[in-house]
Each structure stands twice: as C-alpha cells, then as structure tokens.
Design a protein around this motif. Structure first.
Motif, short mmCIF file in Angstrom:
data_model
loop_
_atom_site.label_atom_id
_atom_site.label_comp_id
_atom_site.label_asym_id
_atom_site.label_seq_id
_atom_site.Cartn_x
_atom_site.Cartn_y
_atom_site.Cartn_z
N ASP A 535 0.86 -1.19 0.00
CA ASP A 535 0.00 0.00 0.00
C ASP A 535 0.90 1.24 0.00
N LEU A 536 0.27 2.39 -0.19
CA LEU A 536 1.06 3.63 -0.26
C LEU A 536 0.65 4.57 0.85
N VAL A 537 1.58 5.43 1.26
CA VAL A 537 1.21 6.47 2.20
C VAL A 537 1.48 7.81 1.50
N PRO A 547 0.68 16.10 -2.06
CA PRO A 547 1.22 14.90 -1.41
C PRO A 547 2.15 14.10 -2.33
N ARG A 548 3.13 13.45 -1.70
CA ARG A 548 3.99 12.48 -2.41
C ARG A 548 3.67 11.10 -1.85
N PHE A 549 3.86 10.08 -2.69
CA PHE A 549 3.56 8.71 -2.25
C PHE A 549 4.83 7.98 -1.84
N ILE A 563 8.59 2.91 6.07
CA ILE A 563 8.83 3.28 4.67
C ILE A 563 10.33 3.47 4.46
N CYS A 564 10.70 3.53 3.19
CA CYS A 564 12.11 3.72 2.85
C CYS A 564 12.16 4.88 1.87
N VAL A 565 12.86 5.95 2.25
CA VAL A 565 12.82 7.18 1.44
C VAL A 565 14.22 7.50 0.91
N ARG A 566 14.31 7.65 -0.38
CA ARG A 566 15.55 8.09 -1.02
C ARG A 566 15.51 9.61 -1.11
N GLY A 570 17.62 18.04 -4.08
CA GLY A 570 16.68 19.19 -4.10
C GLY A 570 15.24 18.80 -3.82
N GLY A 571 15.00 17.54 -3.48
CA GLY A 571 13.63 17.06 -3.27
C GLY A 571 13.01 17.63 -1.99
N ILE A 572 11.81 18.19 -2.09
CA ILE A 572 11.21 18.86 -0.94
C ILE A 572 10.73 17.83 0.09
N CYS A 573 9.92 16.86 -0.38
CA CYS A 573 9.33 15.93 0.58
C CYS A 573 10.36 14.91 1.08
N SER A 574 11.16 14.39 0.13
CA SER A 574 12.15 13.39 0.55
C SER A 574 13.17 14.04 1.49
N GLY A 575 13.47 15.33 1.26
CA GLY A 575 14.40 16.06 2.14
C GLY A 575 13.78 16.23 3.52
N VAL A 735 5.81 1.53 -10.00
CA VAL A 735 6.97 2.22 -10.57
C VAL A 735 6.76 3.72 -10.48
N TYR A 736 7.83 4.47 -10.13
CA TYR A 736 7.67 5.91 -9.99
C TYR A 736 8.85 6.66 -10.57
C1 LIG Z 1 3.39 5.07 -6.43
C2 LIG Z 1 4.65 5.73 -5.92
C3 LIG Z 1 5.42 5.13 -4.94
C4 LIG Z 1 6.59 5.74 -4.49
N1 LIG Z 1 7.33 5.13 -3.53
C5 LIG Z 1 8.48 5.69 -3.11
C6 LIG Z 1 9.27 5.05 -2.09
O1 LIG Z 1 8.91 4.00 -1.56
N2 LIG Z 1 10.42 5.67 -1.73
C7 LIG Z 1 10.84 6.85 -2.29
O2 LIG Z 1 11.90 7.35 -1.91
N3 LIG Z 1 10.10 7.48 -3.23
C8 LIG Z 1 8.94 6.94 -3.65
N4 LIG Z 1 8.19 7.57 -4.60
C9 LIG Z 1 8.63 8.85 -5.09
C10 LIG Z 1 8.12 9.97 -4.13
O3 LIG Z 1 6.74 10.03 -4.16
C11 LIG Z 1 8.62 11.36 -4.48
O4 LIG Z 1 8.37 11.61 -5.82
C12 LIG Z 1 10.10 11.53 -4.18
O5 LIG Z 1 10.33 11.34 -2.81
C13 LIG Z 1 10.51 12.95 -4.56
O6 LIG Z 1 9.71 13.88 -3.91
P1 LIG Z 1 10.31 15.28 -3.45
O7 LIG Z 1 9.23 16.10 -2.86
O8 LIG Z 1 11.50 15.03 -2.60
O9 LIG Z 1 10.77 15.88 -4.82
P2 LIG Z 1 10.24 17.20 -5.52
O10 LIG Z 1 10.48 18.34 -4.63
O11 LIG Z 1 8.79 16.94 -5.92
O12 LIG Z 1 11.17 17.22 -6.77
C14 LIG Z 1 12.50 17.72 -6.65
C15 LIG Z 1 13.45 17.13 -7.68
O13 LIG Z 1 13.55 15.73 -7.55
C16 LIG Z 1 13.37 15.08 -8.79
N5 LIG Z 1 12.63 13.86 -8.53
C17 LIG Z 1 11.42 13.76 -7.97
N6 LIG Z 1 11.07 12.45 -7.87
C18 LIG Z 1 12.09 11.75 -8.40
C19 LIG Z 1 12.29 10.36 -8.58
N7 LIG Z 1 11.41 9.45 -8.18
N8 LIG Z 1 13.45 9.97 -9.18
C20 LIG Z 1 14.38 10.90 -9.56
N9 LIG Z 1 14.22 12.22 -9.41
C21 LIG Z 1 13.09 12.64 -8.84
C22 LIG Z 1 12.55 16.02 -9.60
O14 LIG Z 1 12.76 15.88 -10.97
C23 LIG Z 1 13.06 17.36 -9.10
O15 LIG Z 1 14.20 17.74 -9.83
C24 LIG Z 1 7.00 6.97 -5.04
C25 LIG Z 1 6.21 7.57 -6.01
C26 LIG Z 1 5.05 6.97 -6.46
C27 LIG Z 1 4.22 7.63 -7.49
#
Ligand SMILES: Cc1cc2nc3c(=O)[nH]c(=O)nc-3n(C[C@H](O)[C@H](O)[C@H](O)COP(=O)(O)OP(=O)(O)OC[C@H]3O[C@@H](n4cnc5c(N)ncnc54)[C@H](O)[C@@H]3O)c2cc1C
Ligand SMILES: Cc1cc2nc3c(=O)[nH]c(=O)nc-3n(C[C@H](O)[C@H](O)[C@H](O)COP(=O)(O)O)c2cc1C
Length: 736
Positions: A535-537, A547-549, A563-566, A570-575, A735-736
């Motif tokens: 499932d997703l959160v 929201p991000r999944f 969960i496991c977050v990469r 520059g990622g907002i949510c993952s950061g 896949v994402y």
């Molecule tokens: C169904 C689904 C399941 C997911 N499961 C996971 C999970 O289990 N673990 C996880 O870490 N992430 C997962 N993701 C990806 C996650 O939702 C976010 O997209 C990711 O964490 C980036 O968000 P952000 O806010 O940090 O990046 P943003 O602030 O939205 O983007 C910032 C930068 O990061 C780049 N970026 C964004 N997403 C990715 C990506 N996936 N690969 C490479 N570059 C990217 C963008 O191009 C942009 O330059 C999943 C996505 C989906 C749709």
C-alpha cells in the motif's frame, strides 16, 4: 438508494437482530442436539393403542401423551393434583427421564419469541424477522449489482477485513437466513391473526358416558401407529362424557372411550398445514440437518448484524454527511465523484457547498450511482485515476452506466484528479471524456487535470466554472486538505550517504486519534489506519500541500508504519522526511494499492527492485509462507553503504521465507544493475514463469524499463509477452 435501504434498518436494528439471531442459533443448536440424541425406533410398527395401554397401566393419572417432532414420547400426568411430565421409552412405555426444560433455555426461547414480554415483545420479534428478510433481499441485490450478476456471487470476493467477512458470511448464510425470516414472519402474522391459523374450531363432543374399555379394544385407535401421532388427550376420569382426543398429522379425532367409535373427525385445512410447515421449518425440531444449517446461519446472522453495524458506523464517520443534497430527480446539477482514497470527495463537497450557496440544486453521488435519467442540465464529474490509468473504486461501472442514459443529454464538465508522477496522468478522466463524447454528450468546458490534489489549481478552475454557469462561487477548500492521520517517528536507519544515494528507513508509530479511547475500539470504528505491504502512504511536506507517495513495507497489525525514502537532490518531501528525528510527528494518509499484492495462488514469487523500491518487497518476503519459493532480485550501489534491509533479508532466508536472494551493486568493481541479474538467470526465470510464477517490480522508472527489456528477452522463447503476463495479473509493477 439500495445501500441506504440496506444500511438504515441495519444500523438501527443491528442489536435486535443480533439478539434474535444469537438466541435463534442457540435454539437451533438445541434442536440439533435433541434430534441427534432422539431414540431411533420403527414407529410405524408401534401400535398407538398398545402404547397408550402400557403407559396408562404404568403411570397413574395420565392426561396427555405427546410425540415430539424428534420422536420422543412425553407423558403428562397429575401427581397429588400437580402436573408432572416424563419421557418414556416408545417401545416399552417405561419412563426413562424426567421431562424438565432448563430455565435458561426457557428464558432464551422467551427472549427469542417475545423479548421476555407479551405482545409488545412479539411485535419486536416479528419486526426483526421482517427486517432480516429485507436485509437478505437488499443485500442479495446489492451483491448482484456490486459483482455484476448472480453467477459472479460464486466467485471469490476481495475487500478489506471486516467488509470481506460481511460479504463472505452473508453469501454463505443467506439461504438459511431467508428461510428463518420468511417462516418467522409467517408465524408472527399468524400470531397477530393477520393470517389465518387454520386450526379447527373448538367443538364440544359428548361421549356415551359408559365405562371406558381398554385402549386395545377401541376401533378408533386400531389403525393408528406411533408414527401418526402428535398428541392424545385422555378423558377426565371425573367426566364420563369426555371423549379421547387424538391429534395426528392430518386430523383431529374424537373417540368414545367406551365404544371405541369415532365420534367426529376434523381434517386440517390448507392454512393449518402452511402454518405447521412454517413452524417446523423455523424450529427445525426433529430435523437434524436443517437444525444444524439453521444454527450455523443464525450464528452467521449474529456476526453479520455486528459487522453490518460496524461497516455502517465506519462509513458514517469516514464520509460525514453531505448537507442539503438535492434528490437526483429534482437536481439541476449532478455532481459525480470517482474516488479511490476519498480525497476527491473533499473537493466535491466543497464544490457542492459553494454551488448550493449560490442557489443551485445539486445532487452529489459516486459516479457508479449515475441515474438512468435526470432533469439536470449539467453533469460535473470529478474523476481520480487509480491503478495504471484505471477507474477508481467508486467509478468502476460508470462507463457501462453511461450507455444506459435515457432522455435528453445534459452538458458534461470533467475534472481529472491525478499525479504527474504516474505515466498515465489523469488516464481515467481521459477515458470518461472519450466515453461521454461517444455516447453523444457534449462537453461544456475543456477537461481540467489537477495534479496531486492542488487546491490552487482547483480554485482556478472553479473561477472558470463560475463564469460558465454564471453563478458566484465561494470555494472553501480547507475540508479537502484536512484529511490524515498523525504518525510519530520511533526509529530511523540511514544508508547510502557515501555513495551519493542518501536513503532512510523510517519507522513511525500510529498516534491514535483519541488518546483516551482504547486502540482496539478505534480499529473497529475505522479510526485507525489499515495497511498492508505494497500500500502507499501520501505525505505532504509542510512547505507544499501536494502529497507524495511512499510504498509501505509493514502491515498495520504490527502497529508500525515503515517506509524507505531516497533523498532526491533538491527534493522537498524526501528532504523533509530524511531530516526527521525520533519523536517528530507527521500527518499522512494511507492509499490502498490492492493492485500490487502477491497472488497467493502463484507457484512462486519473483520480486525485482532497486534502491528504495525494496520497501514493499521486503514486506512481501516477511509475509511469505515458510517454504514458498520466493526470490528477490535487488540492485544497490555498494554493499558496505546502501544494503537496505540487509539484516531482515538474512533473517527471512534463515526462516525459509526467502528461498533465494540475488543482489548486485553498481559502484563496485565488476558490478552492474538489477536487469543484468535477470539476463543472467533468464533460463531459471523462464522455468519459474512457465510453472505459474508471478513477478512484482518496484522502484524507479529507469530501473523498471531496463528490467522490462531484460524480462521480455528472457521470456520470448516461451512465446509470452509482458502485456499478456500483465493482463493475467502475473506481472505487477509499482513504478515511480
Ligand atoms: C506510487 C509511488 C510510490 C513511491 N514510492 C516511493 C518510495 O517508496 N520511496 C521513495 O523514496 N520514493 C517513492 N516515490 C517517489 C516519491 O513520491 C517522491 O516523488 C520523491 O520522494 C521525490 O519527492 P520530493 O518532494 O523530494 O521531490 P520534488 O520536490 O517533488 O522534486 C524535486 C526534484 O527531484 C526530482 N525527482 C522527484 N522524484 C524523483 C524520482 N522518483 N526519481 C528521480 N528524481 C526525482 C525532480 O525531478 C526534481 O528535480 C513513489 C512515487 C510513487 C508515485
Ligand atoms: C495506487 C495509485 C495509483 C495511481 N495511479 C494514477 C495514474 O495512473 N495516473 C494518475 O494521473 N494518477 C494516479 N494516481 C494518483 C491519484 O489519482 C491522485 O492522487 C488522486 O488525487 C487521488 O484521488 P482519491 O483520493 O479521490 O482517490 C494513483 C494513486 C494511487 C494511490
């Protein structure tokens, strides 16, 4: 409408039904026990006259001899002026046991029939039978509608725990419950003299008054055996003109105790037989198999009343009510919602409130409840996308229903809700647009696509809508974004910093909504989230409402969300997530992802992933049956830095839950990517797939593309392509 008819009486009468069904189950169980332990004798060979003779010589003061439906012979007699009852051996007439009904059983019978009171209680019992009949019929029709035909009811059901139990038990017990409710209702209607009981009228028959002879000398009894008997009432010794009254299955006979002459015989009417059959089928007395069936179905009825109540309460608490919802037949706008996780409903309610405040009569309903006709001049559709560009749960039958529309066609306005991270952005809204045009509906506005529940985008679109409909619209969207559950970080593990792939495994405790209410009660009421691996959160960082999944590795039963977050550059949510420390709290919403679950029937599981994509795969491994062939292919950068879940996988191998672990790392000498492992093991994989294995892939889009190419090459010699595997549910991707 059907759902309300099914839910409303269910909500109010669940407790009455639970008591009726529970007591019914106990009584039917008692009937089964009685039937199973009753004496087995050839009743047709036992002469009634001879039996009555032996009983009356052995027991003084006999008033009545009764044969119960299970074949026991009960004798009622007077002893020192007090009535007594005893069970006798049907062959010898010798008393075998005192006939004393247990007070508890008497109380249960009274509770079942009359709620321990008189006519008022009997009315409640009759009402319960009626409601049970209504629930069975509306439930059956709902199931048929839900699964698309009667035959589909025989196939396996899907769904979450309690709903699935409700469906499974309902399907299993419906025949017995229909029988109990129809017969119970009939008995009630007879009891209140709404239907005739058909009993012969009371008559006063006078016998000759001469000295009684022995029973064996009486012609009126000569042809009767024990098998015919229901009851013999012997004459009052003080009244010589009293006849013997014999009730059999067909008639009531009055016999002169002195001459043996049959003074009168009244055969029962059809109405009496109908009442008798209803009574026998309802109580199942003397019918072992029927009483077992009724005991089981009534026990299921008890559970169904409780699960039905729980489902109704959950739905009410979860969805809230739509205030001032105009009836479909009187609305000028139909506002239809297609949603899987419920967030689109928040937007729909806000729009409903704004349109209603502007004086429009709006009917808000799930897309599946599209009526066949409507006086509405406008249909507004808010459609989310689920799966891989597919219809969400509340819109699964919408396109079929569209074809059944009758009368003039209103204009249609479509808003798609989706996420640009998915390859088919707003794919379902596109399908809806195509279907509307194909069925001759016109679009009043260009279809809008809203990315990740953007309130700003929806507000901008509503301004265009206000202009198009020529109404002032004040949209209040706070309700739409306020959904979610609180989680507290309890643990984090860090990986990958040395190889420029910072990744965190985060474990959260679920923070109950009401700290003072026991967690189990909040689970039952649906106030605690439920999830499974895969499932997703959905999480929104504080600085961005979109929201991000993240894929979930744990099950809610463990009380931990894992969960496991990469951390993306520059990622907002993952950061934000990778910066959380133990004790920090976040708001998040669970998005069920039933399309990404291992099939229990697959002969083997082949799990493929890279990086953070391992999260749901680890969950599947932990859930696997020991000994079931599960293989995991996973790719990282360096085993010394980012070997995610390494210890868990080692443990799973020792426990026999992971048959084979194949890893590959890209930043070491001689390393490579996960697709290289697929190419290396092509022959083994072919064999596993040919034997009925299932493949699940999770992780980034580039990895998935590489794996698809390698898999397609590996499977080509079998004549199998990936789209066939996908259609059969043997290739699933997250896949994402
Ligand atoms: C169904 C689904 C399941 C997911 N499961 C996971 C999970 O289990 N673990 C996880 O870490 N992430 C997962 N993701 C990806 C996650 O939702 C976010 O997209 C990711 O964490 C980036 O968000 P952000 O806010 O940090 O990046 P943003 O602030 O939205 O983007 C910032 C930068 O990061 C780049 N970026 C964004 N997403 C990715 C990506 N996936 N690969 C490479 N570059 C990217 C963008 O191009 C942009 O330059 C999943 C996505 C989906 C749709
Ligand atoms: C399992 C899953 C699959 C999804 N698939 C898609 C998709 O294929 N295309 C898309 O645009 N959005 C997709 N989404 C995103 C949702 O459509 C989006 O988040 C929507 O706002 C959810 O609305 P809901 O909460 O009413 O179901 C998916 C979301 C989930 C959880």
């Amino acid at each position: 409408m059907l759902r309300q008819w099914h839910a409303l009486p269910g909500l109010f009468l669940a407790l009455v039904l639970a008591v009726t069904a529970g007591t019914g189950a106990i009584l039917a169980g008692q009937a089964a026990l009685d039937a199973a332990t009753a004496p087995r004798v050839a009743e047709a060979t036992i002469s009634l006259a001879a039996l009555a003779e032996t009983i009356t010589t052995q027991i003084p003061g006999v008033e009545k001899i009764t044969r119960t439906p299970s074949g026991r012979v009960r004798v009622t007699y007077l002893e020192q002026g007090r009535p007594r009852s005893v069970v006798v051996d049907p062959k010898t007439g010798i008393p075998t046991a005192a006939d004393t009904a247990s007070p508890t059983l008497r109380m249960i019978t009274n509770l079942h029939r009359a709620w321990l009171s008189g006519d008022g209680g009997r009315l409640v019992a009759g009402g319960a039978a009626f409601v049970m009949l209504l629930l069975c019929l509306t439930g059956l029709l709902m199931l048929k509608r839900m699964f698309g035909g009667w035959l589909a009811l025989l196939r396996p059901f899907r769904g979450d725990g309690i709903r699935r139990w409700h469906l499974e038990l309902g399907r299993f017990a419906v025949a017995g419950m229909l029988l109990s409710s129809v017969t119970g209702l009939h008995m009630s209607l007879v009891g209140f003299e709404i239907l005739p009981d058909g009993a012969p009228a009371d008559v006063f028959v006078t016998a000759s008054g001469e000295t009684p002879r022995s029973f064996s000398a009486l012609d009126g009894l000569a042809t009767l055996s024990l098998a015919n008997l229901r009851e013999i009432t012997l004459p009052d010794p003080a009244d010589a003109s009293d006849p013997i009254i014999i009730r059999t299955d067909e008639a009531i006979r009055f016999v002169d105790a002195a001459t043996g002459q049959i003074l009168r015989e009244d055969r029962y009417s059809l109405a009496w037989h109908v009442r008798d059959i209803a009574y026998r089928l309802h109580t199942a007395e003397g019918m072992l198999w029927l009483s077992i069936l009724l005991a089981i179905s009534s026990a299921c009825g008890f559970v169904l009343a409780l699960t039905g109540l729980t489902i109704s309460l959950r739905r009410r608490f979860a969805s809230g009510r739509v205030r001032a919802n105009a009836p479909a037949g009187a609305a000028d706008i139909l506002l239809l919602v297609g949603s899987e996780g419920g967030s689109t409903m928040g937007f729909a309610k806000a729009l409903h409130r704004a349109l209603a405040a502007a004086g429009r009569r709006v009917h808000l309903a799930p897309m599946n409840e599209l009526p066949a006709r409507s006086p509405a001049s406008q249909i507004i559709i808010l459609a989310a996308t689920a799966g891989d560009g597919e219809a969400p749960a509340s819109a699964s039958r919408f396109i079929d229903k569209l074809a059944e529309w009758e009368g003039s066609k209103p204009n249609v306005i479509i808003v798609g809700f989706g996420d640009r991270q998915f390859p088919r952005f707003c794919g379902y809204a596109e399908q809806v647009e195509t279907a509307c045009l194909a069925h001759g509906f016109s679009l009043a506005m260009l279809t809008e696509r809203i990315d990740r529940q953007s309130s700003e985008a929806f507000a901008r679109w509503s301004e265009q809508l206000a202009f198009r409909l020529d109404v002032p619209l004040q949209l209040e969207l706070d309700e739409a974004s306020a959904a979610g559950q609180r989680y507290r970080v309890i643990e984090r593990e860090d990986y990958g910093a040395e190889v420029q792939a910072p990744t965190a495994i985060l474990r959260f405790a679920i923070v109950p909504r009401f700290r003072w209410l026991p967690a189990w009660l909040q689970h039952i009421l649906g106030w605690m989230p439920r999830f499974e691996p895969g499932d997703l959160v959905a999480i929104s960082p504080p600085s961005d409402p979109r929201p991000r999944f993240y894929s979930i590795a744990s099950a809610s039963g463990s009380g931990v969300l894992e969960i496991c977050v990469r951390h993306q550059p520059g990622g907002i949510c993952s950061g934000y997530l990778c910066g959380l420390t133990p004790g920090a709290e976040i708001m998040a919403t669970i998005r069920p992802n039933p399309a990404f679950r291992p099939d229990a029937k697959a002969t083997s599981l082949i799990l493929i992933g890279a990086g953070a994509g391992i999260a749901p795969l680890v969950g599947f491994v932990r859930n696997a049956r020991p000994g079931h062939p599960v293989q995991l292919y996973w790719g990282g950068r360096d085993p010394n830095s980012d070997f995610l879940f390494g210890k868990d996988l080692e443990k799973a191998q020792k426990a026999g839950r992971l048959a084979r672990l194949s890893t590959i790392f890209s930043r070491i000498r001689g390393g490579g990517y996960v697709q290289d492992l697929i190419t290396r093991d092509a022959a083994d994989l072919r064999e596993a797939i040919a034997a009925g294995g299932q493949i699940l892939i999770c992780g980034g889009r580039d990895m998935a593309e590489g794996v698809r190419i390698a898999l397609a090459e590996a499977l080509a010699p079998l004549g199998l392509d990936l789209s066939t595997l996908r259609q059969n549910g043997r290739l699933l991707e997250d896949v994402y």
